[in-house]
Design a protein around this motif. Structure first.
Motif, PDB file in Angstrom:
ATOM      1  N   TYR A 420      -9.612   4.934   4.947  1.00  0.00           N
ATOM      2  CA  TYR A 420      -8.458   4.061   5.219  1.00  0.00           C
ATOM      3  C   TYR A 420      -8.907   2.596   5.300  1.00  0.00           C
ATOM      4  N   ASP A 421      -9.994   2.360   6.073  1.00  0.00           N
ATOM      5  CA  ASP A 421     -10.482   0.987   6.234  1.00  0.00           C
ATOM      6  C   ASP A 421     -11.038   0.442   4.926  1.00  0.00           C
ATOM      7  N   GLU A 422     -11.702   1.293   4.136  1.00  0.00           N
ATOM      8  CA  GLU A 422     -12.279   0.820   2.868  1.00  0.00           C
ATOM      9  C   GLU A 422     -11.170   0.447   1.878  1.00  0.00           C
ATOM     10  N   ILE A 423     -10.097   1.216   1.849  1.00  0.00           N
ATOM     11  CA  ILE A 423      -8.973   0.871   0.963  1.00  0.00           C
ATOM     12  C   ILE A 423      -8.374  -0.469   1.370  1.00  0.00           C
ATOM     13  N   LYS A 424      -8.347  -0.695   2.664  1.00  0.00           N
ATOM     14  CA  LYS A 424      -7.724  -1.926   3.180  1.00  0.00           C
ATOM     15  C   LYS A 424      -8.514  -3.175   2.790  1.00  0.00           C
ATOM     16  N   ILE A 425      -9.839  -3.061   2.738  1.00  0.00           N
ATOM     17  CA  ILE A 425     -10.668  -4.256   2.487  1.00  0.00           C
ATOM     18  C   ILE A 425     -11.121  -4.355   1.031  1.00  0.00           C
ATOM     19  N   THR A 426     -10.911  -3.310   0.237  1.00  0.00           N
ATOM     20  CA  THR A 426     -11.377  -3.320  -1.154  1.00  0.00           C
ATOM     21  C   THR A 426     -10.225  -3.671  -2.081  1.00  0.00           C
ATOM     22  N   ASP A 427     -10.507  -4.594  -3.023  1.00  0.00           N
ATOM     23  CA  ASP A 427      -9.495  -5.010  -3.995  1.00  0.00           C
ATOM     24  C   ASP A 427      -9.640  -4.212  -5.297  1.00  0.00           C
ATOM     25  N   ASP A 428      -8.594  -4.260  -6.114  1.00  0.00           N
ATOM     26  CA  ASP A 428      -8.561  -3.667  -7.451  1.00  0.00           C
ATOM     27  C   ASP A 428      -8.704  -2.139  -7.437  1.00  0.00           C
ATOM     28  N   VAL A 429      -8.379  -1.477  -6.332  1.00  0.00           N
ATOM     29  CA  VAL A 429      -8.430  -0.015  -6.295  1.00  0.00           C
ATOM     30  C   VAL A 429      -7.137   0.536  -6.887  1.00  0.00           C
ATOM     31  N   LYS A 430      -7.272   1.424  -7.858  1.00  0.00           N
ATOM     32  CA  LYS A 430      -6.097   2.032  -8.486  1.00  0.00           C
ATOM     33  C   LYS A 430      -6.054   3.562  -8.289  1.00  0.00           C
ATOM     34  N   THR A 431      -7.205   4.191  -8.074  1.00  0.00           N
ATOM     35  CA  THR A 431      -7.263   5.645  -7.892  1.00  0.00           C
ATOM     36  C   THR A 431      -8.189   5.970  -6.730  1.00  0.00           C
ATOM     37  N   VAL A 432      -7.724   6.875  -5.866  1.00  0.00           N
ATOM     38  CA  VAL A 432      -8.524   7.329  -4.728  1.00  0.00           C
ATOM     39  C   VAL A 432      -8.617   8.852  -4.802  1.00  0.00           C
ATOM     40  N   ILE A 433      -9.852   9.380  -4.827  1.00  0.00           N
ATOM     41  CA  ILE A 433     -10.087  10.831  -4.848  1.00  0.00           C
ATOM     42  C   ILE A 433     -11.020  11.157  -3.691  1.00  0.00           C
ATOM     43  N   PHE A 434     -10.599  12.088  -2.824  1.00  0.00           N
ATOM     44  CA  PHE A 434     -11.442  12.381  -1.659  1.00  0.00           C
ATOM     45  C   PHE A 434     -11.257  13.831  -1.220  1.00  0.00           C
ATOM     46  N   ASP A 435     -12.251  14.320  -0.499  1.00  0.00           N
ATOM     47  CA  ASP A 435     -12.277  15.695   0.010  1.00  0.00           C
ATOM     48  C   ASP A 435     -11.606  15.718   1.387  1.00  0.00           C
ATOM     49  N   GLY A 436     -10.273  15.637   1.388  1.00  0.00           N
ATOM     50  CA  GLY A 436      -9.540  15.584   2.652  1.00  0.00           C
ATOM     51  C   GLY A 436      -8.059  15.846   2.450  1.00  0.00           C
ATOM     52  N   ILE A 437      -7.265  15.330   3.369  1.00  0.00           N
ATOM     53  CA  ILE A 437      -5.820  15.571   3.389  1.00  0.00           C
ATOM     54  C   ILE A 437      -5.101  14.238   3.276  1.00  0.00           C
ATOM     55  N   ILE A 438      -4.096  14.183   2.406  1.00  0.00           N
ATOM     56  CA  ILE A 438      -3.298  12.960   2.235  1.00  0.00           C
ATOM     57  C   ILE A 438      -2.259  12.893   3.355  1.00  0.00           C
ATOM     58  N   SER A 439      -2.276  11.788   4.106  1.00  0.00           N
ATOM     59  CA  SER A 439      -1.356  11.606   5.228  1.00  0.00           C
ATOM     60  C   SER A 439      -0.345  10.509   4.913  1.00  0.00           C
ATOM     61  N   GLN A 440       0.692  10.415   5.763  1.00  0.00           N
ATOM     62  CA  GLN A 440       1.700   9.364   5.579  1.00  0.00           C
ATOM     63  C   GLN A 440       1.085   7.979   5.742  1.00  0.00           C
ATOM     64  N   ARG A 441       0.134   7.862   6.679  1.00  0.00           N
ATOM     65  CA  ARG A 441      -0.523   6.570   6.912  1.00  0.00           C
ATOM     66  C   ARG A 441      -1.294   6.123   5.686  1.00  0.00           C
ATOM     67  N   LEU A 442      -1.983   7.070   5.007  1.00  0.00           N
ATOM     68  CA  LEU A 442      -2.735   6.736   3.804  1.00  0.00           C
ATOM     69  C   LEU A 442      -1.792   6.365   2.658  1.00  0.00           C
ATOM     70  N   VAL A 443      -0.661   7.063   2.560  1.00  0.00           N
ATOM     71  CA  VAL A 443       0.320   6.734   1.513  1.00  0.00           C
ATOM     72  C   VAL A 443       0.871   5.330   1.723  1.00  0.00           C
ATOM     73  N   ASP A 444       1.131   4.960   2.978  1.00  0.00           N
ATOM     74  CA  ASP A 444       1.687   3.623   3.266  1.00  0.00           C
ATOM     75  C   ASP A 444       0.714   2.515   2.882  1.00  0.00           C
ATOM     76  N   ILE A 445      -0.580   2.656   3.258  1.00  0.00           N
ATOM     77  CA  ILE A 445      -1.550   1.613   2.913  1.00  0.00           C
ATOM     78  C   ILE A 445      -1.794   1.573   1.406  1.00  0.00           C
ATOM     79  N   SER A 446      -1.689   2.751   0.749  1.00  0.00           N
ATOM     80  CA  SER A 446      -1.861   2.791  -0.709  1.00  0.00           C
ATOM     81  C   SER A 446      -0.724   2.049  -1.408  1.00  0.00           C
ATOM     82  N   LYS A 447       0.468   2.155  -0.861  1.00  0.00           N
ATOM     83  CA  LYS A 447       1.588   1.415  -1.445  1.00  0.00           C
ATOM     84  C   LYS A 447       1.385  -0.087  -1.285  1.00  0.00           C
ATOM     85  N   GLU A 448       0.873  -0.503  -0.104  1.00  0.00           N
ATOM     86  CA  GLU A 448       0.630  -1.929   0.121  1.00  0.00           C
ATOM     87  C   GLU A 448      -0.438  -2.460  -0.833  1.00  0.00           C
ATOM     88  N   LYS A 449      -1.442  -1.636  -1.138  1.00  0.00           N
ATOM     89  CA  LYS A 449      -2.539  -2.087  -2.006  1.00  0.00           C
ATOM     90  C   LYS A 449      -2.295  -1.786  -3.488  1.00  0.00           C
TER      91      LYS A 449
END
Length: 478
Positions: A420-449
């Motif tokens: 979550y913190d890395e997405i917030k501080i990293t620019d030009d991210v278009k795709t995120v792939i991770f070994d976990g669970i997608i939450s509403q909080r992650l979807v919200d920050i992804s929309k902002e970025k």
């Protein structure tokens, strides 16, 4: 407690501060911001929360005495319950205010909405008291009259047997006979006041005498008990009409529409007695006339006697012996040759048809086998994995994630708990792939970025799904 905080916040964090020396309010506020900075994640940073309005203005009330300072600190919070308690716990790490040693202890976290509810209740009590004082004796009397008019009439006891009955039963020209007290109460609720209950299968003498002078309708349950009461009434009473509750139901549980429908569809006893095969446990009565049993010349069989006793020597359908014709020899030979020719032709035709059918069966079996082999090859053929699936398989059980740019170049690999913190501080991210669970909080920050793809093992209960983000889970691709 200040009123503007009650209207703008959810919780109030109350804390007690003690300092070994003389300190002022700005020193306390500076210590709170300075010593909690970087302690928690960026989402719980006090400066950021105050900028976005999720933390209100910090209020400090200080007293200085004998070289020591004591005071109360109140922090308004509009965060949720968990985040508020985490933020409150972080305040207890403060050990210095200005140049002095100090300690801060949380005394309570107050739910402002509970205070609102208490305020509402107190104000409602005041308004109700004022409203009751405005009522005059005349208005109270009017209210009682209205209540009295809509109150259900009380049930009475009728006759020597003290049977439950409606208040209009003694004076009414028409009455309803029901089974029990509950039936009388239910009909009173719908304004039917001329009812009387028999209170059992045996009809009381009071009811039998009452049926001689009044128009009587038997309104009975749709069960066997209703059948027995109806038979008894037909023997000892003088009833005029019969109606029943729906089959399997009782009068005491009928609603108003069912009661009205049943009374409208009552059947006269005269028509009832003329019915053939009358079923007492039936809801609607069909007024059919009895069929005339005209005497016909038909045999009456006693079913107790064996069937063999009804057999006779007459055989009306016994075939007669065929006539025989004598033909000359040439004619007989011609007939025999013609018959043999037709017989041979038929045998040849049957043989050809059998060969045709065998060929068809062989072809069908070959085609069926080809189809089965094709299906088996399709099942055994491994599914082609896309790029998201391949990366998810590589990251399985690693608790790691990867960030990619617009051209699917890997930017960095990070632990899942920091994604979550890395997405917030990293620019030009278009795709995120991770070994976990997608939450509403992650979807919200992804929309902002402005992230376009999210791929993970699975997704939790995400209520808001932006159309700009493609969400991919491992379960969807299996």
């Amino acid at each position: 407690m200040v009123k503007d905080e009650i209207t703008t916040t959810k919780y109030l964090i109350h804390s007690q501060i003690n300092a070994k020396g003389f300190v002022e309010k700005p020193d306390v506020v500076g210590a709170i911001f300075g010593q909690t900075e970087g302690l928690l994640s960026d989402s719980l940073d006090l400066r950021e929360l105050q900028k976005t309005g999720r933390i209100g203005r910090i209020k400090v009330d200080m007293t200085n005495k004998a070289g020591r300072t004591k005071g109360e600190v109140i922090i308004p919070s509009s965060l949720d319950r968990v985040e508020t308690t985490i933020l409150a716990a972080s305040l207890e790490t403060i050990n210095r205010v200005g140049p002095c040693e100090a300690s801060l202890r949380i005394t309570k976290i107050e739910d402002v909405r509970a205070v609102k509810r208490r305020t509402i209740v107190e104000r409602a009590k005041e308004l109700y008291q004022d409203m009751m004082e405005d009522f005059t004796p005349e208005s109270s009397r009017m209210i009682e009259e209205v209540k009295e008019s809509i109150r259900i009439p009380e049930i009475i006891e009728f006759g020597e047997d003290k049977l439950p009955a409606g208040p209009n039963t003694p004076d009414s020209d028409a009455i309803l006979i029901v089974e029990g007290r509950s039936d009388v109460l239910n009909l009173l609720k719908y304004g039917i006041k001329n009812t009387i209950a028999v209170e059992g299968v045996n009809i009381p003498k009071t009811v039998a005498d009452l049926t001689k002078d009044k128009t009587v309708t038997a309104f009975l349950d749709g069960d066997r008990g209703g059948d027995l009461i109806l038979k008894e009434l037909l023997q000892v009473g003088n009833i005029d009409y019969v109606t029943r509750a729906p089959r399997g139901q009782e009068v005491e549980y009928l609603d108003k529409d069912q009661v009205i429908y049943a009374l409208k569809n009552k059947t006269s006893v005269d028509k009832l007695k003329n019915q053939v095969n009358y079923n007492h446990n039936h809801y609607r009565y069909n007024n059919k006339h009895a069929h005339n049993n005209d005497e016909k010349d038909t045999k009456v069989y006693d079913m107790k006697q064996p069937v063999s006793e009804y057999k006779t020597d007459e055989h009306p359908f016994k075939p007669k012996s065929p006539k025989t014709y004598i033909k000359n020899e040439p004619e007989q030979q011609h007939i025999q040759q013609t018959s043999n020719h037709h017989k041979n032709t038929a045998e040849i035709q049957i043989k050809h048809e059998k060969q045709r059918d065998n060929k068809k069966d062989i072809n069908n079996k070959k085609q069926h086998k080809k189809h089965e082999n094709k299906q088996e090859n399709t099942k055994n053929k491994p599914k082609k994995l896309n790029k998201y699936q391949k990366i998810l398989n590589q990251l399985a059980h690693t608790n790691m994630g990867k960030l990619y740019d617009e051209n699917f170049n890997e930017l960095k690999e990070v632990p899942v708990e920091q994604i979550y913190d890395e997405i917030k501080i990293t620019d030009d991210v278009k795709t995120v792939i991770f070994d976990g669970i997608i939450s509403q909080r992650l979807v919200d920050i992804s929309k902002e970025k402005n992230i376009e793809q999210l791929a993970a093992v699975k997704m939790s209960e995400v209520v808001k799904k932006p159309e700009t983000i493609k969400i991919i889970t491992k379960r969807q691709q299996q």
